[in-house]
Design an enzyme around this catalytic site. Structure first.
Site, PDB file in Angstrom:
ATOM      1  N   ASP A   1      -2.824   1.259   7.029  1.00  0.00           N
ATOM      2  CA  ASP A   1      -1.913   1.027   5.894  1.00  0.00           C
ATOM      3  C   ASP A   1      -1.499  -0.443   5.835  1.00  0.00           C
ATOM      4  OD1 ASP A   1      -1.830   3.785   5.222  1.00  0.00           O
ATOM      5  OD2 ASP A   1      -0.272   4.122   6.722  1.00  0.00           O
TER       6      ASP A   1
ATOM      7  N   ASP B   1       0.870  -1.174   0.000  1.00  0.00           N
ATOM      8  CA  ASP B   1       0.000   0.000   0.000  1.00  0.00           C
ATOM      9  C   ASP B   1       0.910   1.228   0.000  1.00  0.00           C
ATOM     10  OD1 ASP B   1      -2.205   1.704   0.217  1.00  0.00           O
ATOM     11  OD2 ASP B   1      -2.173   1.627   2.409  1.00  0.00           O
TER      12      ASP B   1
ATOM     13  N   GLU C   1      -1.355  -1.339  -4.718  1.00  0.00           N
ATOM     14  CA  GLU C   1      -2.581  -0.584  -4.943  1.00  0.00           C
ATOM     15  C   GLU C   1      -2.325   0.444  -6.031  1.00  0.00           C
ATOM     16  OE1 GLU C   1      -5.834   1.014  -1.980  1.00  0.00           O
ATOM     17  OE2 GLU C   1      -4.128   2.377  -2.016  1.00  0.00           O
TER      18      GLU C   1
END
Length: 157
Positions: A139, A7, A66
């Site tokens: 996160d 992420d 992501e």
């Protein structure tokens, strides 16, 4: 198969390594690459050094990150894009390829709903992996969700 979920962020970069054996998924390691507020070049160096450590610690078979999201502040978008470019290059140098998933794809894969709240994603991540304790910060939860999303989309060869 070991999957690294990432992420990306400009302050913290969440990461998670999960192992997929058949239909079973196990969390191997998850955490943050903490990025100190400094010059952009130094921040990118910190991110790349953190990735080096993760790749040296695990035999990673697949990497998923992501996809970049929309932000209202153009400076934030530009900085995130620079981080994302450095991250992509580092992964390509170390591993050779990676997969990308949008936030909506990740939420849908993990919760069944593309518009799920972060708390719903966190709940489902814990449930899928049989984890009882809270996973913080978000996160890290997001990185686990990214790795899980990839695990649903990949076949073991």
């Amino acid at each position: 198969m070991k999957i690294l979920g990432i992420d990306p962020g400009t302050r913290n970069c969440g990461y998670a390594v999960i192992e997929k054996t058949g239909n079973k998924k196990t969390l191997i390691e998850a955490g943050l690459i903490k990025i100190k507020q400094d010059s952009l070049q130094y921040q990118i160096t910190q991110l790349c050094e953190g990735l080096d450590i993760i790749f040296k610690s695990h035999k990673i078979d697949a990497v998923a990150i992501e996809d970049i999201f929309y932000a209202h502040n153009p400076k934030t978008v530009l900085k995130l894009a620079q981080f994302r470019g450095a991250l992509s290059l580092k992964i390509l140098q170390i591993h050779g390829e990676f997969s990308e998933y949008t936030p909506l794809q990740i939420k849908k894969a993990v919760t069944g709903k593309a518009k799920a709240a972060k708390e719903q994603v966190a709940f489902m991540v814990k449930k899928m992996l049989g984890i009882n304790q809270e996973i913080k910060p978000l996160d890290v939860t997001d990185a686990i969700a990214i790795a899980l999303t990839h695990s649903f989309n990949v076949r073991i060869s």
